[in-house]
Design an enzyme around this catalytic site. Structure first.
Site, PDB file in Angstrom:
ATOM      1  CE1 TYR A   5      -0.300   7.873   9.533  1.00 35.18           C
ATOM      2  CE2 TYR A   5       0.273   5.676   8.756  1.00 35.18           C
ATOM      3  CZ  TYR A   5       0.354   7.059   8.631  1.00 35.18           C
ATOM      4  OH  TYR A   5       1.080   7.620   7.619  1.00 35.18           O
ATOM      5  N   PRO A  35       0.834  -1.211   0.000  1.00 36.35           N
ATOM      6  CG  PRO A  35       0.000  -1.073   2.166  1.00 36.35           C
ATOM      7  CD  PRO A  35       0.669  -2.009   1.214  1.00 36.35           C
TER       8      PRO A  35
HETATM    9  C1  LIG Z   1       4.849   6.856  -1.216  1.00 33.58           C
HETATM   10  C2  LIG Z   1       4.623   5.830  -0.154  1.00 33.58           C
HETATM   11  C3  LIG Z   1       3.406   5.754   0.483  1.00 33.58           C
HETATM   12  C4  LIG Z   1       3.173   4.797   1.457  1.00 33.58           C
HETATM   13  N1  LIG Z   1       1.918   4.651   1.989  1.00 33.58           N
HETATM   14  C5  LIG Z   1       1.626   3.600   2.781  1.00 33.58           C
HETATM   15  C6  LIG Z   1       0.298   3.311   3.167  1.00 33.58           C
HETATM   16  O1  LIG Z   1      -0.640   3.955   2.749  1.00 33.58           O
HETATM   17  N2  LIG Z   1       0.091   2.276   4.003  1.00 33.58           N
HETATM   18  C7  LIG Z   1       1.115   1.502   4.465  1.00 33.58           C
HETATM   19  O2  LIG Z   1       0.874   0.575   5.236  1.00 33.58           O
HETATM   20  N3  LIG Z   1       2.378   1.735   4.079  1.00 33.58           N
HETATM   21  C8  LIG Z   1       2.652   2.745   3.239  1.00 33.58           C
HETATM   22  N4  LIG Z   1       3.931   2.931   2.765  1.00 33.58           N
HETATM   23  C9  LIG Z   1       4.979   1.981   3.171  1.00 33.58           C
HETATM   24  C10 LIG Z   1       5.137   0.909   2.095  1.00 33.58           C
HETATM   25  O3  LIG Z   1       3.980   0.128   1.957  1.00 33.58           O
HETATM   26  C11 LIG Z   1       6.321  -0.006   2.400  1.00 33.58           C
HETATM   27  O4  LIG Z   1       6.082  -0.644   3.632  1.00 33.58           O
HETATM   28  C12 LIG Z   1       7.645   0.761   2.473  1.00 33.58           C
HETATM   29  O5  LIG Z   1       7.762   1.696   1.416  1.00 33.58           O
HETATM   30  C13 LIG Z   1       8.841  -0.194   2.388  1.00 33.58           C
HETATM   31  O6  LIG Z   1       8.820  -0.933   1.190  1.00 33.58           O
HETATM   32  P1  LIG Z   1       9.814  -0.606  -0.060  1.00 33.58           P
HETATM   33  O7  LIG Z   1      11.202  -0.667   0.487  1.00 33.58           O
HETATM   34  O8  LIG Z   1       9.529  -1.712  -1.049  1.00 33.58           O
HETATM   35  O9  LIG Z   1       9.474   0.744  -0.576  1.00 33.58           O
HETATM   36  C14 LIG Z   1       4.192   3.913   1.816  1.00 33.58           C
HETATM   37  C15 LIG Z   1       5.422   4.026   1.202  1.00 33.58           C
HETATM   38  C16 LIG Z   1       5.652   4.944   0.209  1.00 33.58           C
HETATM   39  C17 LIG Z   1       6.994   4.976  -0.473  1.00 33.58           C
END
Ligand SMILES: Cc1cc2nc3c(=O)[nH]c(=O)nc-3n(C[C@H](O)[C@H](O)[C@H](O)COP(=O)(O)O)c2cc1C
Ligand SMILES: Cc1cc2nc3c(=O)[nH]c(=O)nc-3n(C[C@H](O)[C@H](O)[C@H](O)COP(=O)(O)OP(=O)(O)OC[C@H]3O[C@@H](n4cnc5c(N)ncnc54)[C@H](O)[C@@H]3O)c2cc1C
Length: 793
Positions: free
Chosen positions: A598, A437
């Site tokens: 949150y 997400p």
């Molecule tokens: C732009 C952005 C928005 C995010 N929004 C959410 C969110 O709405 N809900 C959530 O649980 N995590 C959110 N995250 C966290 C990501 O789901 C993920 O856990 C985090 O980016 C680490 O993964 P990655 O290294 O593949 O980016 C967000 C991350 C990014 C980069």
């Protein structure tokens, strides 16, 4: 300093305290570089006395040694035993894989080779001399403190060297045996008190090292804390009798008083050298750093230290004024390699520390072998393919068969674990990739619109098994920013329905809704607006609620109001209403957001929950409200559809949630009916100090999956198919969520499949013509890398 000259050359007086691999090898290399220097090795033991059996090191270390002193390398090479295979004996099965390439040599043999070479070059060897202090050698210009793990010299100057010594919980005993082993062999035996393991490697034609290891509690439960050496050996012989078949175990550490069972000590030093007023003193080998035997690199590090210090002398010269520079450069050059190796050794060591509790009972032998082989996390899925393709393909078939179920008619072909299906309740995902997400801050009044249709639609077309919509809020005041989506009214449910229908009609991906409430982190800017993310809106802020009146930011964050029972009732009802809307919109999967500081997370973390009622205090109390919300949502969410819970498994702040708590949190949600735990971390406190790195949160998913016995989603810096394959294959998680790479490339899954040469994936029919082209391009890239002159991974 007292510098002398011989034949016009400066004579440097060097004393190596300790004649182990570090001291002896440095002495001989330095003597070779500067034959006129006066070099002495002081060793408390006699030449043929040594503690220990065999040591292993790699071909790369040998190449390095050959470049510096061919006669030593040749002598070692001749005495080496080389073997390729690793063999696991576990739960009545024997599993063997090849291509691992080790060389082993008896420690005594190694030391004798180094001693002989020292003598041939004119190094003075003083045996049976116990050095008390570096001050014993006031004439020395340079003192090498190569006096091993319990270094007296390091202890004497601890204020300068600042050693960081961590004593690990497992107990081990270093034994030998004349039983013949032709592979690096691991035995695992279960007792009434827990698991033991033996690490066995041959080092000459007659003898193998036989290290027995277990957790402290298991060791004590068997009374081994009261056992002398003979009793300990008798115990180990009984424990591994089925394998030893009458062969004996032997000790050569009778000089140790009492029990010979040790705890590993991980040593790191902040400073590696000093000037004691007369001599420069420099630490080397185990005296300055240790590497756990699970990775077998202590001797390699000791030898490479010696090489590096000599290389620095060669580069800068050994004139007195150069000494500080040489010693500083030596530390700078070695410290990085050492930390890298210690990190890998740490992972491998931890694996053996927790395997009894986490893997032995939980994993089947095939997966246990995979987990053990990848324990340092330096060896990935594709590395295993390079080492032993046949074994890996056999494993892949076994894994795919296991997912297909026992009733599957034939054994499926080797399929990378990433591309095996996964089923939760009635929902089957075509593969293990989840679009994590990601908030897009692009709604008006909580309505997802054209942007979300294109954004989520294109990611669903891109090959992932599950696409999770961003955190969607249960009421207007639950939003993080005015741009966040909502699911508090019918119009929003209709807007989501359009997106879900598109995904179901045009793709074979499943789609999940993530429900959340921003709590103390609400009423803020989109990252690109005004003062940026997490900062209060410049105007039109709405009041916030949270577990306690604790703002997220110390410097200007809005202070939330601590929720009362009426607030709680309203929020529970809001979540239930949103879950009903999610069901009516046709989502396949529901995720409850209990992470990242949150609202629900603010109840779980002691950093943000200061309540004194039934919803604060103990972890069970802090979980009470999130569980009430979960149960309300679960009650209205269709029984046949899965629910996952995203948690912050580590607050990365002292006093906050720890991975140990996370196991309890997962158990509580599992008992309430959760199907999976999505294991994120942090963002609970602005004071967090996370340790980033590739797959950095996967250890949480691993621990929760294997200790709380619930399926998990790993997330965080998972950025290539190799990561996903390794995580899924080792049983460290059931699904991998990938976030930022999907922002850059909606078709991440399809691209990664092509990159690893896995072609049995369906592309959207409209895009089919691009598939063979991408596959051919990647195929060419792989061929170029493995061609002569290319650089294979
Ligand atoms: C732009 C952005 C928005 C995010 N929004 C959410 C969110 O709405 N809900 C959530 O649980 N995590 C959110 N995250 C966290 C990501 O789901 C993920 O856990 C985090 O980016 C680490 O993964 P990655 O290294 O593949 O980016 C967000 C991350 C990014 C980069
Ligand atoms: C169970 C176990 C298994 C291991 N397996 C491996 C393996 O497979 N591969 C591998 O590479 N490494 C292995 N090691 C690690 C390896 O033994 C060490 O990392 C390596 O020997 C370090 O070399 P060193 O010269 O720094 O120290 P040491 O080998 O410890 O040498 C230090 C020397 O200093 C002498 N000494 C100490 N104090 C004094 C004093 N005051 N005066 C005079 N002399 C003194 C000691 O007698 C000793 O000879 C293992 C270690 C253990 C405990």
């Amino acid at each position: 300093m007292r510098w002398a000259f011989a034949g016009g050359s400066l004579v440097v007086k060097i004393v190596c305290i300790g004649g182990g691999p570090a001291g002896l090898y440095f002495a001989l290399l330095m003597k070779q570089l500067s034959p006129h220097h006066h070099i002495t090795v002081v060793e408390r033991n006699r030449p043929y006395d040594t503690f220990g059996w065999g040591v292993v090191f790699s071909d790369a270390t040998m190449d390095n040694m050959r470049a510096w002193d061919a006669p030593t390398a040749d002598a070692i090479q001749q005495a080496f035993n080389h073997w390729d295979d690793i063999e696991l004996h576990f739960k009545g099965r024997v599993i063997r894989s090849g291509g691992h390439g080790f060389v082993g040599i008896g420690r005594k043999k190694l030391l004798n080779i180094l001693q002989a070479r020292c003598e041939a070059l004119g190094v003075e060897l003083m045996f049976e001399t116990d050095a008390n202090s570096d001050a014993d050698y006031p004439d020395a210009d340079l003192i090498i403190a190569s006096d091993g793990i319990n270094s007296k010299i390091r202890t004497q100057h601890a204020a300068v060297f600042k050693p960081d010594i961590v004593t690990r919980p497992n107990r081990f005993i270093w034994l030998g045996t004349h039983k013949q082993y032709d592979a690096f062999t691991f035995l695992f035996e279960r007792t009434e008190h827990g698991w033991f393991q033996a690490h066995i490697y041959k080092f000459d034609e007659q003898t193998a090292t036989f290290i027995v290891e277990c957790p402290e509690a298991v060791w004590k439960a068997h009374g081994l804390d009261r056992a002398d050496q003979d009793q300990s050996i008798a115990f180990c012989e009984r424990l591994f009798a089925a394998n030893l078949r009458g062969e004996q175990l032997m000790t050569n550490s009778r000089h140790l008083r009492g029990s010979a069972w040790l705890n590993f000590q991980r040593i790191q030093c902040e400073q590696w050298s000093l000037f004691n007023g007369r001599s420069h003193v420099v630490l080397m080998g185990d005296a300055v750093h240790t590497a756990h035997f699970a990775i077998g690199s202590g001797t390699k590090l000791a030898l490479e230290d010696a090489i590096e210090l000599v290389a620095q002398f060669k580069r800068h010269g050994d004139a007195p004024q150069q000494m500080p520079e040489v010693l500083a450069q030596y530390q700078a050059a070695r410290a990085i390699d050492v930390v890298r190796l210690q990190n890998a050794a740490w992972n491998a060591m931890e694996w053996f520390e927790v395997c009894g509790e986490r893997y032995c009972d939980q994993l089947e032998p095939e997966q246990f072998m995979y987990s053990m082989l990848t324990r340092s996390q330096r060896i990935s899925h594709e590395n295993l393919r390079l080492r032993d393709k046949a074994w890996l393909e056999g494993f892949e078939s076994w894994f795919a068969q296991r997912q297909a179920g026992a009733s599957a008619p034939t054994r499926p072909h080797a399929v990378p674990p990433m591309f095996t299906p996964y089923t939760a309740r009635s929902v089957t995902l075509k593969n293990r990739v989840v679009v994590s997400p990601m908030a897009q801050y692009s709604c008006v009044d909580g309505m997802p619109g054209e942007f979300h249709l294109v954004h989520l639609g294109s990611r669903a077309l891109g090959g992932a098994g599950l696409v999770v919509a961003e955190m969607t809020c249960t009421s207007p005041d639950a939003r993080i920013t005015p741009g966040c989506p909502g699911l508090w009214n019918d119009a929003q449910a209709q807007a989501w329905r359009r997106i879900v229908d598109f995904i179901h009609r045009e793709t074979d991906a499943k789609v999940a809704m993530q429900l959340g409430h921003a709590g103390a982190k609400g009423s803020t800017n989109a990252p690109w607006d005004d003062t940026g993310a997490d900062r209060p809106l410049p105007h039109d802020n709405w009041p916030l609620i949270a577990a306690s009146a604790v703002p997220y930011l110390d410097d200007g964050g809005q202070v939330p109001r601590a929720m009362d029972r009426a607030d709680m009732a309203r929020v529970v009802a809001d979540f239930a209403r949103a879950a009903r809307h999610a069901a009516s919109a046709g989502f396949d999967w529901l995720e409850l957001h209990c992470a990242h500081g949150y609202l629900l997370s603010s109840f779980i973390s002691p950093l943000t929950n200061r309540r004194s009622d039934a919803y604060g205090g103990s972890l069970a109390n802090r979980l009470r409200f999130p569980l009430e919300v979960f149960e309300a949502a679960r009650a209205v969410w269709p029984e046949h559809l899965p629910m996952s819970v995203r948690i912050s498994a580590h607050d990365w702040v002292d006093g906050g949630v720890t991975p140990t708590d996370a196991v309890q949190i997962a158990r509580a949600f599992k008992a309430a009916g959760a199907d999976l735990i999505d294991c994120s971390s942090g963002q609970v406190s602005a004071h967090q100090r996370p340790t980033y790195g590739r797959m950095y949160q996967t250890p949480f998913a691993d621990r929760i999956r294997n200790e709380a016995a619930i399926a998990t989603i790993a997330v965080g810096a998972i950025s290539e198919a190799d990561h996903v394959n390794s995580i899924i294959a080792a049983g460290r998680a059931d699904l991998c969520a990938v976030a930022r790479p999907h922002l850059a490339n909606p078709a991440w899954t399809l691209s990664e499949a092509a990159k690893i040469g896995f072609t049995a994936v369906d592309w959207p029919r409209q895009y089919n013509t691009a598939k063979p082209q991408m596959e051919a391009n990647f195929q060419r890239e792989r061929a170029a890398l493995t061609a002569p002159g290319g650089s294979p991974r």
